[in-house]
Design an enzyme around this catalytic site. Structure first.
Site, PDB file in Angstrom:
ATOM      1  N   LYS A  52       0.847  -1.201   0.000  1.00 43.78           N
ATOM      2  CA  LYS A  52       0.000   0.000   0.000  1.00 43.78           C
ATOM      3  C   LYS A  52       0.877   1.243   0.000  1.00 43.78           C
ATOM      4  O   LYS A  52       1.915   1.277   0.685  1.00 43.78           O
ATOM      5  CB  LYS A  52      -0.919  -0.033   1.232  1.00 43.78           C
ATOM      6  CG  LYS A  52      -1.958   1.074   1.285  1.00 43.78           C
ATOM      7  CD  LYS A  52      -2.902   0.894   2.475  1.00 43.78           C
ATOM      8  CE  LYS A  52      -3.947   1.986   2.547  1.00 43.78           C
ATOM      9  NZ  LYS A  52      -4.871   1.810   3.700  1.00 43.78           N
ATOM     10  N   SER A 127      -9.757   1.885   2.794  1.00 41.84           N
ATOM     11  CA  SER A 127      -8.872   2.602   1.894  1.00 41.84           C
ATOM     12  C   SER A 127      -7.855   1.706   1.191  1.00 41.84           C
ATOM     13  O   SER A 127      -7.269   2.132   0.204  1.00 41.84           O
ATOM     14  CB  SER A 127      -8.134   3.701   2.647  1.00 41.84           C
ATOM     15  OG  SER A 127      -7.304   3.138   3.651  1.00 41.84           O
ATOM     16  N   SER A 151      -9.982  -0.427   7.027  1.00 44.58           N
ATOM     17  CA  SER A 151      -9.415  -0.332   5.685  1.00 44.58           C
ATOM     18  C   SER A 151      -8.712  -1.575   5.145  1.00 44.58           C
ATOM     19  O   SER A 151      -8.369  -1.600   3.969  1.00 44.58           O
ATOM     20  CB  SER A 151      -8.440   0.842   5.612  1.00 44.58           C
ATOM     21  OG  SER A 151      -9.175   2.017   5.457  1.00 44.58           O
TER      22      SER A 151
HETATM   23  N1  GLN Z   1     -13.240   4.267   5.989  1.00 47.64           N
HETATM   24  C1  GLN Z   1     -12.639   4.691   7.204  1.00 47.64           C
HETATM   25  C2  GLN Z   1     -12.244   6.138   7.085  1.00 47.64           C
HETATM   26  O1  GLN Z   1     -12.518   6.713   6.094  1.00 47.64           O
HETATM   27  C3  GLN Z   1     -11.491   3.819   7.556  1.00 47.64           C
HETATM   28  C4  GLN Z   1     -10.208   4.211   6.954  1.00 47.64           C
HETATM   29  C5  GLN Z   1      -9.039   3.358   7.358  1.00 47.64           C
HETATM   30  O2  GLN Z   1      -9.197   2.334   8.028  1.00 47.64           O
HETATM   31  N2  GLN Z   1      -7.868   3.794   6.963  1.00 47.64           N
HETATM   32  O3  GLN Z   1     -11.677   6.704   7.956  1.00 47.64           O
END
Ligand code: GLN
Length: 446
Positions: A52, A127, A151
């Site tokens: 990532k 994400s 995420s």
């Molecule tokens: N969807 C969540 C957010 O927007 C989780 C993001 C994450 O785990 N990096 O914060």
């Protein structure tokens, strides 16, 4: 890997950067090692992995899918990347994500959206959407993602693969670009549970460069995969199967629980009464931490710098206005507000207290149960574009993954069937540092 990427990445768009030269050199070195007759092989010898793009890689741009960092070329490797090299995995390139890991669909990447390999009209989740899609599409053997509020697990669910968020502190965050430091964890995205155990084995462990790293003995995760769940006590929170959960997703999860019962597990309903406050608590705390963490991006120290600024303030202002996308700005504003004097007690401090209550809900259930099981997300993947203009709906997708980060406990998402041609994820949550049980249950079910 590169051949497959050439075939499918035009459609899936999981990669931001390929690192073919270094990968070929690394593969050649491993060939040389074999030719020389050496029989010492790393745990992940020769396996192609994607990373990532918020995990720093020496000499390979690390952008967090942000215009701000489009030229950022780190001079060191994250601890996890160093460990992968030691295990002799081969890094293929950097994977797309929502900008600074803020989002749940990959539509917040400032470079390109990634598409769901099951059906490219749908989002891959986020994400870590690039990390999940690249594995689901067969472009890499496995990948690393990060999970602050879901995420790793939510994109794994949407893409029909396995995603594990370890206990907070088990995997070093050194070299992970910080979003919300008290919640962020790096973890594996893989095709199956055995691969997840291998990858976790390679990356877990104490690191003096991360002050929140747990100094604990790392068990042998592979030996946990016995297939035996006889007598295992499974708690199913009623809040995780109630209102807001797609009935077809609920049915898929109930069938999975029947399978576990068939294997000898004892399944009972419990309550995690503070679940309903998790989303609000998370978005206050995560945004507060983000507003502080992202203050370092000022146009001086990292990334892009505005041209011809009038003065220092204008340099900060213009660099940040141009460098950050809309969702990142929304979070910075929310967080700055929640931390500002006069509002701190009402928002940030209150949210910290509710976080403790949410953690205590889990502590209580774990006094009597080995794992907590529910869906990973309330629905299957949604259509590209269908929620971009509606942050509240987007935030609610995280309702079942966020409590786990707030409590700091481990959880895995494993595929549990299809609904209308799209994968559903089953979430198995464990006690702190009890990844072995989480993996054992996931493996027995799989
Ligand atoms: N969807 C969540 C957010 O927007 C989780 C993001 C994450 O785990 N990096 O914060």
């Amino acid at each position: 890997s590169y051949e497959r990427i050439g075939q499918v990445d035009g459609k899936v768009k999981a990669f931001l950067k390929l690192d073919e030269e270094n990968a070929r050199a690394a593969a050649k070195a491993l060939d040389g090692q074999l030719a020389a007759g050496s029989d010492s092989r790393g745990l992940l010898f020769g396996l192609p992995i994607g990373i990532k793009d918020n995990i720093v890689t020496e000499g390979v741009t690390t952008t967090c899918a942000s215009q701000f960092l489009r030229n950022f070329n780190p001079v060191y490797d994250a601890t996890v990347v160093r460990k992968l090299k030691e295990a002799q995995a081969i890094s293929i390139g950097k994977l797309n994500m929502d900008e600074f890991a803020m989002g749940g669909s990959n539509e917040n990447s400032s470079f390109q959206p990634t598409y769901n390999p099951w059906n490219v009209e749908y989002v891959p989740g986020g994400s870590s959407g690039g990390s999940a899609a690249s594995v689901a599409a067969g472009e890499v053997y496995f990948s690393l993602g990060s999970d602050t509020g879901g995420s790793i697990r939510q994109p794994a669910a949407y893409c029909g693969i396995v995603g594990l968020k370890p206990t907070y502190g088990l995997v070093s965050r050194f070299g992970l670009v910080a979003f919300a430091s008290s919640l962020d964890q790096i973890g594996p995205l893989t095709k199956n549970v055995e691969d997840s155990a291998y990858l976790l084995q390679a990356i877990a462990g104490h690191d003096s460069a991360d002050s929140t790293s747990a100094n604990v003995e790392i068990p042998d995760y592979l030996s946990a995969l016995t297939g035996d769940v006889q007598g295992l006590r499974v708690a199913v929170p009623k809040e995780y199967l109630g209102e807001g959960i797609d009935p077809k997703v609920r049915d898929a999860v109930l069938s999975a629980l029947k399978v576990l019962e068939g294997l000898g597990a004892v399944v009972e309903e419990v309550s995690l009464p503070h679940s309903e406050y998790a989303v609000a608590t998370y978005y206050l705390l995560a945004s507060s931490e983000a507003s502080s963490n992202l203050a370092r991006f000022d146009g001086v120290r990292y990334g892009v710098r505005a041209e011809n600024p009038k003065n220092l303030l204008d340099l900060y202002h213009t660099s940040r206005s141009e460098g950050f996308g809309p969702e990142v700005k929304r979070r910075i504003m929310l967080g700055t507000y929640a931390l500002s004097s006069g509002y701190y007690d009402a928002y940030y401090l209150k949210a910290q207290k509710v976080r403790t209550l949410i953690k205590q809900d889990f502590d209580k259930v774990f006094e009597n149960y080995d794992v907590v099981i529910g869906p990973t997300a309330p629905t299957t993947a949604f259509k590209v574009g269908s929620q971009v203009d509606d942050p509240m709906t987007m935030y609610l997708n995280d309702i079942l993954t966020i409590p786990v980060n707030l409590a700091g406990v481990p959880a895995i998402s494993v595929p549990c069937g299809l609904v209308d041609g799209l994968p559903v994820g089953l979430q198995i949550i464990g006690k702190p540092l009890d990844e072995s049980t989480v993996l054992r249950v996931a493996h027995a079910y799989e």
